[in-house]
Design an enzyme around this catalytic site. Structure first.
Site, PDB file in Angstrom:
ATOM      1  N   ASP A  77      43.753  73.672 -12.951  1.00 42.91           N
ATOM      2  CA  ASP A  77      43.477  73.074 -11.646  1.00 42.91           C
ATOM      3  C   ASP A  77      41.971  72.958 -11.447  1.00 42.91           C
ATOM      4  O   ASP A  77      41.256  73.963 -11.500  1.00 42.91           O
ATOM      5  CB  ASP A  77      44.051  73.948 -10.517  1.00 42.91           C
ATOM      6  CG  ASP A  77      45.567  73.934 -10.482  1.00 42.91           C
ATOM      7  OD1 ASP A  77      46.165  73.055 -11.125  1.00 42.91           O
ATOM      8  OD2 ASP A  77      46.141  74.802  -9.806  1.00 42.91           O
ATOM      9  N   GLY A 104      56.912  79.340   9.172  1.00 41.75           N
ATOM     10  CA  GLY A 104      57.884  80.203   8.504  1.00 41.75           C
ATOM     11  C   GLY A 104      58.803  79.419   7.605  1.00 41.75           C
ATOM     12  O   GLY A 104      58.369  78.554   6.855  1.00 41.75           O
ATOM     13  N   GLN A 159      57.132  68.645  -6.327  1.00 40.51           N
ATOM     14  CA  GLN A 159      56.536  67.319  -6.456  1.00 40.51           C
ATOM     15  C   GLN A 159      57.220  66.470  -7.513  1.00 40.51           C
ATOM     16  O   GLN A 159      56.948  65.279  -7.632  1.00 40.51           O
ATOM     17  CB  GLN A 159      55.041  67.440  -6.756  1.00 40.51           C
ATOM     18  CG  GLN A 159      54.696  68.163  -8.044  1.00 40.51           C
ATOM     19  CD  GLN A 159      54.438  69.646  -7.853  1.00 40.51           C
ATOM     20  OE1 GLN A 159      55.065  70.295  -7.010  1.00 40.51           O
ATOM     21  NE2 GLN A 159      53.492  70.177  -8.610  1.00 40.51           N
ATOM     22  N   ASP A 208      54.084  78.383  -4.562  1.00 37.18           N
ATOM     23  CA  ASP A 208      54.453  79.097  -5.782  1.00 37.18           C
ATOM     24  C   ASP A 208      54.451  80.608  -5.558  1.00 37.18           C
ATOM     25  O   ASP A 208      55.307  81.324  -6.094  1.00 37.18           O
ATOM     26  CB  ASP A 208      53.488  78.734  -6.913  1.00 37.18           C
ATOM     27  CG  ASP A 208      53.595  77.273  -7.315  1.00 37.18           C
ATOM     28  OD1 ASP A 208      54.694  76.703  -7.184  1.00 37.18           O
ATOM     29  OD2 ASP A 208      52.586  76.699  -7.765  1.00 37.18           O
ATOM     30  N   PHE A 237      47.206  64.060 -10.874  1.00 40.49           N
ATOM     31  CA  PHE A 237      47.831  64.946 -11.856  1.00 40.49           C
ATOM     32  C   PHE A 237      48.045  64.212 -13.171  1.00 40.49           C
ATOM     33  O   PHE A 237      48.643  63.138 -13.208  1.00 40.49           O
ATOM     34  CB  PHE A 237      49.164  65.468 -11.325  1.00 40.49           C
ATOM     35  CG  PHE A 237      49.804  66.504 -12.206  1.00 40.49           C
ATOM     36  CD1 PHE A 237      49.274  67.787 -12.274  1.00 40.49           C
ATOM     37  CD2 PHE A 237      50.922  66.198 -12.963  1.00 40.49           C
ATOM     38  CE1 PHE A 237      49.859  68.749 -13.093  1.00 40.49           C
ATOM     39  CE2 PHE A 237      51.513  67.144 -13.769  1.00 40.49           C
ATOM     40  CZ  PHE A 237      50.973  68.430 -13.843  1.00 40.49           C
TER      41      PHE A 237
END
Length: 299
Positions: free
Chosen positions: A12, A225, A169, A253, A116
């Site tokens: 990243d 939440g 994604q 994640d 990406f």
């Protein structure tokens, strides 16, 4: 036993834009978009869904087993995983491509623009080793190469290993029929609120209907939440307030690493979600997806 984590490993490159995207992008000029953002802060982190989930799961005291693909530039990531005492036996390294790369730009409101490059991730389907004797109590199919996600879901089901379907994604890669099949194979589904709406739209099933086909469905709602769906009934799990909001990269994640930790211990879904909210709040206060440490005891 281990928890098998199928997903991406990526580098990243994270950039911080000190303004607001909304102030730089003119809606009436979108057809000739040409913008440039000054990013004074830039850094490179270890990332990817499998890496981030494995980091969170290990931090909590779990035994993650990532199944993912790296490219010819992945040697330092292998060393990183080993330094965390995480098993690398199912991390495939391919020599004809680069490791997946995510270029992420975050503005002052924590909106993100991401580019990406999938690289070696598109060869993750060559990791076709999920069998009953792999030594996993459960697993997750997280965003990865399209073929790998399809293949690994089928293999989990054939091996009788319960698993979480986390399209993330990668969801737009699949049509309604394919997504319905994923759900029929899976034991649990987790999505964020945007992905949840897309999943319902493409499958033609509501959250309640999806939850009746599984042991449960969890929809994360960010700072609000999450919603836990079981047998068609919804339960809202309150958020945990972060000490400060620094970087949202990898929060989902971290949440999933906690989910797997709880599921392995056969906790109720709501309790798993509570731990996920707590870990997500901890992560968002640190830069990068794998740079936070625990400041609480897991009970």
């Amino acid at each position: 036993m281990a928890v098998l984590i199928c997903g991406s490993l990526a580098y990243d490159t994270i950039m911080t834009f000190e303004g607001r995207f909304a102030e730089q992008i003119l809606p009436e000029q979108l057809h000739i978009l040409n913008v440039s953002f000054l990013v004074p802060a830039l850094r490179r982190d270890f990332g990817g869904c499998a890496g981030n989930i494995a980091y969170a799961h290990k931090l909590l005291g779990g035994d993650p087993l990532p199944m993912a693909a790296l490219g010819r530039d992945g040697a330092d990531y292998i060393e990183r995983i080993k330094s965390l005492n995480i098993d690398t036996r199912h991390v495939l390294q391919v020599d004809d491509n680069y490791t997946a790369q995510a270029m992420i730009m975050t503005d002052r409101d924590n909106n993100q623009i991401t580019a990406f490059h999938p690289g070696a991730m598109m060869q993750a389907h060559l990791n076709n080793k999920i069998t009953r004797d792999i030594g996993a109590a459960l697993g997750i199919v997280a965003p990865d190469g399209r073929d790998a996600m399809l293949q690994h879901a089928e293999q989990f089901a054939a091996a009788g290993i319960p698993f979480v379907f986390d399209p993330g994604q990668g969801l737009p890669m699949f049509n309604g029929e394919e997504l319905r099949h994923f759900i029929e194979l899976a034991t649990w589904v987790t999505v964020n609120d945007y992905e949840g709406k897309m999943l319902c739209e493409r499958t033609g099933w509501s959250e309640a209907e999806i939850s009746r086909k599984l042991k449960g469905m969890i929809v994360t709602l960010g700072s609000e939440g999450c919603a836990v769906w079981e047998s068609g009934e919804q339960q809202l799990v309150a958020p945990v307030k972060a000490r400060e909001v620094v970087d949202p990269t990898g929060c989902g994640d971290a949440w999933r690493g906690a989910l797997l930790f709880g599921l392995e211990r056969q906790w109720p879904l709501a309790r798993c979600a509570e731990l996920g909210n707590k870990l997500g709040a901890l992560k968002i206060a640190q830069r990068g997806p794998q740079n936070y440490t625990l400041d609480f005891k897991v009970e």
